[in-house]
Design an enzyme around this catalytic site. Structure first.
Site, short mmCIF file in Angstrom:
data_model
loop_
_atom_site.label_atom_id
_atom_site.label_comp_id
_atom_site.label_asym_id
_atom_site.label_seq_id
_atom_site.Cartn_x
_atom_site.Cartn_y
_atom_site.Cartn_z
N TYR A 137 0.88 -1.17 0.00
CA TYR A 137 0.00 0.00 0.00
C TYR A 137 0.91 1.22 0.00
CZ TYR A 137 -3.84 -3.02 1.69
OH TYR A 137 -4.79 -4.00 1.84
N LYS A 259 -3.32 -4.84 -8.05
CA LYS A 259 -4.42 -5.63 -7.47
C LYS A 259 -5.56 -4.71 -7.03
CE LYS A 259 -5.31 -8.91 -3.68
NZ LYS A 259 -6.35 -8.15 -2.96
N HIS A 283 -11.53 -7.07 -3.10
CA HIS A 283 -10.97 -7.13 -1.74
C HIS A 283 -11.79 -8.08 -0.86
CE1 HIS A 283 -7.79 -4.70 0.40
NE2 HIS A 283 -8.26 -5.43 1.38
#
Length: 402
Positions: A137, A259, A283
């Site tokens: 992230y 992703k 997710h």
């Protein structure tokens, strides 16, 4: 009837492992594992997407030897699986990330380590002789990403996975109900936890609870897991833009995977930006509710992306027949998240390995009964035209944690 024995080797289905995990985990951990965003419509859609199509087997095909192997980023793998990047695994089992990596290595498949894992990149690398992927992230402090990338390169990570569907944290209402305030359990949840002494002994067997050690390595400050989660949440970069992919691409010379895409146009932009793979993902239904299943997007994306990049998907996979459908619709491989985490929570490395073995066994049987002896033989012809059924209600945990 579902298997209720505590003996992991007797688990027949992923659902057996899920039920074993629920018996072992305190409610607040089980809810973190199970929960989705808001009304959990997307969570349910991830499962019902696999029930809408009707399979059309071919008869009198030699399926005496079924081959599940596939090629991903130039490496031949025995199974079309990747263990998905998941966080807080140290709350599911002692040294959960290392146990999960060991199970992936035993199966010969890639292990994608989460940035918010509870083991260092270097420790996971020592567990693996299979591809080690690192998930990222991006925070507002780009120095953190640079620090993580440098360590991932030094640890010989084979790919970098940029997750882009988390600019803000999803509204997981069931999960929030266990907390008096952020990161502080309410008293009922604390008392309920005391009913799980084996879990407590396992998780705290080293004299301390699990922590986000990769973040601590950067900050130089020892923090509890709740403190680190708060630190990360405050620093997530909600301004991340397509132009930032060039910044990341310049720093990562190995396969770069994005992703969390759910739109065909976004996949096109990712290809134009020079990525090597994408993961179609919602997710696991944990971020934005009411979005669709990645399975339903696959055919549209495969028409222009297949063969140009690695096309992967996750969200909702619980059966080998789910994997077969994803591959038939264009995926090169699937990422497995909750299914293998149920095994980890039920029985550490052995449980995670059992989950992967169950999926592999079911996929082998599905291919044989479909009359497709190899993964490469799977295509849209496995589906019967005009024989789609209505969606079957998704199986949500029968005894939801209070």
């Amino acid at each position: 009837m579902y298997q209720t024995s505590r003996r992991i080797e007797r688990a027949v289905t992923i659902e057996d492992l899920r039920r074993s995990a629920h018996r072992r985990l305190p409610a607040f951990v089980a809810e973190y594992l199970e929960g989705g965003a808001e009304n959990e419509v997307t969570l349910a859609r991830n499962r019902t997407a696999f029930s809408r199509r009707t399979l059309a087997p071919c008869a009198l095909v030699d399926v005496s030897a079924v081959d599940l192997s596939t090629t991903l980023f130039g490496k031949r793998l025995p199974l079309p699986f990747v263990v998905a990047p998941t966080g807080l695994n140290g709350l599911l089992a002692d040294q959960g990330d290392l146990q999960l990596a060991a199970a992936a290595a035993r199966a010969g498949i890639p292990f994608a380590q989460s940035m918010v894992s509870m083991a260092t990149i270097e420790a996971v690398a020592r567990c693996l002789d299979t591809p080690h992927w690192m998930q990222l992230y991006v925070l507002r402090e780009r120095a953190f990403a640079e620090h993580l990338i440098e360590r991932a390169l030094a640890a010989q990570c084979a790919a970098l996975v940029l997750t882009v569907d988390g600019p803000v944290y999803g509204n997981r209402e069931w999960d929030r109900r266990h907390y008096a305030r952020p990161a502080v359990l309410d008293w009922p949840s604390r008392l309920e936890t005391l009913a799980h002494p084996r879990w407590i002994a396992d998780i705290w067997r080293r004299g301390r609870g699990p922590r986000f050690v990769n973040v601590e390595t950067y900050t130089g400050t020892r923090m509890s897991a709740p403190q680190t989660a708060h630190w990360l949440r405050e620093r997530m970069d909600a301004s991340l833009h397509w132009s930032d992919l060039a910044w990341l691409r310049a720093r990562w010379p190995r396969p770069l995977i994005v992703k969390g895409l759910l739109a065909a146009d976004d996949v096109r932009r990712a290809i134009d930006a020079g990525v090597d793979g994408v993961v179609l993902s919602n997710h696991g239904g944990r971020q934005l509710d009411l979005v669709g299943s990645p399975l339903d997007l696959l055919p549209q994306v495969a028409r222009f992306a297949k063969g140009r990049i690695a096309l992967l998907m996750d969200s909702g996979i619980r059966r080998g027949s789910d994997v077969a459908q994803a591959l038939a619709l264009g995926a090169d491989a699937v990422l497995v998240g909750r299914a293998v985490l149920y095994g980890l929570a039920a029985g550490s490395e052995a449980g995670a390995a059992r989950a992967l073995a169950i999926l592999a066994d079911e996929l082998t049987r599905t291919l044989a009964l479909l009359g497709r002896p190899t993964v490469d033989a799977l295509d849209a012809s496995i589906f019967a035209e005009g024989m789609h059924t209505g969606p079957v209600p998704a199986m949500r945990p029968s005894a939801r944690p209070a």
